[in-house]
Design an enzyme around this catalytic site. Structure first.
Site, mmCIF file in Angstrom:
data_model
loop_
_atom_site.group_PDB
_atom_site.id
_atom_site.type_symbol
_atom_site.label_atom_id
_atom_site.label_comp_id
_atom_site.label_asym_id
_atom_site.label_seq_id
_atom_site.Cartn_x
_atom_site.Cartn_y
_atom_site.Cartn_z
ATOM 1 N N PRO A 1 0.835 -1.202 0.000
ATOM 2 C CA PRO A 1 0.000 0.000 0.000
ATOM 3 C C PRO A 1 0.875 1.259 0.000
ATOM 4 C CG PRO A 1 -0.650 -1.533 1.750
ATOM 5 C CD PRO A 1 0.615 -2.062 1.167
ATOM 6 N N GLY B 1 3.524 3.701 5.340
ATOM 7 C CA GLY B 1 4.573 3.277 6.273
ATOM 8 C C GLY B 1 5.110 1.894 5.997
ATOM 9 N N SER C 1 6.760 1.499 0.544
ATOM 10 C CA SER C 1 6.434 1.263 -0.864
ATOM 11 C C SER C 1 7.383 2.016 -1.801
ATOM 12 C CB SER C 1 4.966 1.612 -1.110
ATOM 13 O OG SER C 1 4.819 2.598 -2.060
ATOM 14 N N ALA D 1 10.776 0.292 -1.934
ATOM 15 C CA ALA D 1 10.724 -1.018 -2.596
ATOM 16 C C ALA D 1 10.622 -0.860 -4.112
ATOM 17 C CB ALA D 1 9.541 -1.825 -2.065
ATOM 18 N N ASP E 1 14.382 3.182 5.369
ATOM 19 C CA ASP E 1 13.530 2.397 4.468
ATOM 20 C C ASP E 1 14.354 1.730 3.370
ATOM 21 O OD1 ASP E 1 11.507 3.527 5.917
ATOM 22 O OD2 ASP E 1 10.231 3.943 4.184
#
Ligand code: PMV
Length: 310
Positions: free
Chosen positions: A98, A102, A105, A108, A149
């Site tokens: 989504p 958080g 995304s 990635a 992240d």
């Protein structure tokens, strides 16, 4: 040129969000139940095409603004590999992560594109370079990201992260189970990071103390994870959530989910990531996971994801 595909997992921050921007440690782990996948193939149409059905995007690279995060990532691969005349190709993106919630995304998607495209061009980039390029793209999504992240997503391993320090992974003494509950509220991390910065600028001594307390929780959590002390981990989650509330990055919807998780038997719960929406996480025992998932749904969770760490 052969078709090249690469996937990257989502991530959750277990402890230390926001304080990590101010030099304190944070713990984050990959979430392999959700993935971003990039596939690069030749096209006969000419030019570089981007196809991302999740965000209704189908366009020629040259027709999009250069600060569009996907364009930025693709161009950064070309410039890193010193390719001034890219071959005609299509970058196809699919993601089950989504957006703006958080779960990492943006990171990635960047990592999947960088790996698939550099592989397609016959020059796969090493992890350190993938991480660095993904970090540059994170700045477009997040303003002043810490880099946590892109690091977790690139290495797909649990990470004990400190700004600008070499990457450290940590040992998981006993596997534990995390239930992720999504508020369904899309909350850009840039905004919540900006709101904490305003607080900090107005009273640095106060907030530095709060960040230091978060840092102590993170350190204790790492030790609890290493010795497999799940009960202590739950208590530390609750303590971290209280400090995030103090930073005003929680919201009624997140607090409701955190409360529902605790009441239905979770060992601890907190918001995860930027806050103001997005996700919360709860530490659950496997047997109790369905009850916690039901409680979260009744309290308004739009989705739940169960993931195991270690
Ligand atoms: O919202 P997420 O999961 O992308 O995490 C943001 C974490 C922050 O600490 C709030 C910001 C950062 O860049 O570390």
């Amino acid at each position: 040129m052969p078709v090249t595909t690469s996937s990257a997992p989502g991530k959750i921050i277990l402890f230390g969000e926001h304080a990590v921007v101010y030099g304190r440690p944070a713990l984050a782990v990959p979430v392999t139940q959700v993935q971003a996948t990039a596939t690069v193939s030749e096209n006969s149409r000419g030019g570089v095409m981007i196809e991302a059905p999740n965000i209704n995007l189908s366009a020629d690279l040259s027709s999009l603004p250069s600060d569009h995060p996907l364009v930025f990532v693709i161009n950064s691969v070309f410039s890193t590999l010193k390719i001034s005349n890219p071959p005609a190709c299509t970058v196809y993106l699919q993601s089950t992560i989504p957006i703006a919630s958080g779960l990492g995304s943006g990171a990635a998607v960047s990592v999947a594109i960088i790996r698939a495209l550099s592989g397609f061009l016959g020059k796969p980039l090493p992890d350190e370079k993938v991480n660095l390029l993904a970090f540059e793209a994170e700045k477009l999504y997040h303003g002043t990201p810490s880099g946590i992240d892109n690091t977790v997503v690139t290495y797909a391993k649990p990470v004990y992260f400190i700004l600008k320090k070499p990457i450290k992974t940590f040992h998981v003494g006993a596997p534990f189970t995390i239930m992720i509950g999504g508020t369904g509220i899309s909350a850009p991390t840039k905004d919540s990071v900006g709101s904490v910065r305003k607080l900090w600028q107005a009273d640095k001594p106060r907030w530095e103390k709060v960040f230091t307390r978060v840092g102590e929780i993170v350190w204790n959590a790492r030790q609890a994870i290493e010795r497999g002390d799940v009960a202590e981990l739950g208590r530390l989650m609750d303590a971290n959530h209280a400090l995030l509330q103090e930073m005003t990055v929680s919201c009624v919807e997140l607090d409701d989910l955190v409360e529902a998780a605790r009441k239905s038997g979770a060992l601890g719960a907190k918001l995860s990531g930027g806050g103001h929406g997005g996700n919360m996480i709860a530490l659950v025992e496997k047997d109790n996971a369905p009850a916690v998932a039901r409680a979260l749904s009744s309290a308004g969770a739009k989705r739940t994801i169960l993931t195991q760490v270690g």
